[in-house]
Design a protein around this motif. Sequence first.
Motif: not given
Length: 203
Positions: A115-118, A124-126, A78-87
């Motif tokens: 995930m890094l691409r998103i 976003i820095r990770i 679910a991390m890619c979707a969560a990162l997109a939400d952050c963006g």
Amino acid sequence: MTIQPFFSPRGVAIVGASADPMKLGYGVARNLIQSQYTGAVHLVNPKGGTIMGRAVSTSLAAVPDPVDLAVLIVPAGAMCAALADCGTRGIRAAIIMAGGFREIGPEGAALEDEMLRIARENSIRILGPNCIGLLDTHYPLDITFLPPPLPAPGDIGFLSHSGAFCAAVIDWSRQQGFSFSRLVSLGNQTDITETDLLAIMAA
């Protein structure tokens, strides 16, 4: 892209906060609140409700300002979707604690690459993934799930890939009578590495 929000955030959103004391989402929320952090604390869980007497937002989109750091305690899938939400929300710094990425093999590595691409697409820095977070004893700020209390303010900055080693060093420091200024668990270092942090750790 600055890394300053990791160390002096105006507001922190814990995505995956939990009322269950056995879950990481509870430990992170507890530590942040008990660390006497003076910024805004936003707890996010689709179930809503309250955690430790604080209202829980059902989505990151519903979190009010200010918020410039997200702690993502969701499964790897679910991390890619969560990162997109952050963006979408305008958050440009994220701590990813979940494992299940390149440390498990090619499938996990492919997920980490996506995930890094998103993240880069959304500026976003990770920190992480597969890490236990960070703490700053002077700010103060504790974004880990380690057993409390936060170490006493000290002068030593400490970086480690291994979260288990971070925990062991904190336990040892308590026995030996020294403490830390900042401690950071780097995890897989998919984005932020030791090089990114040297200047701020030495400040």
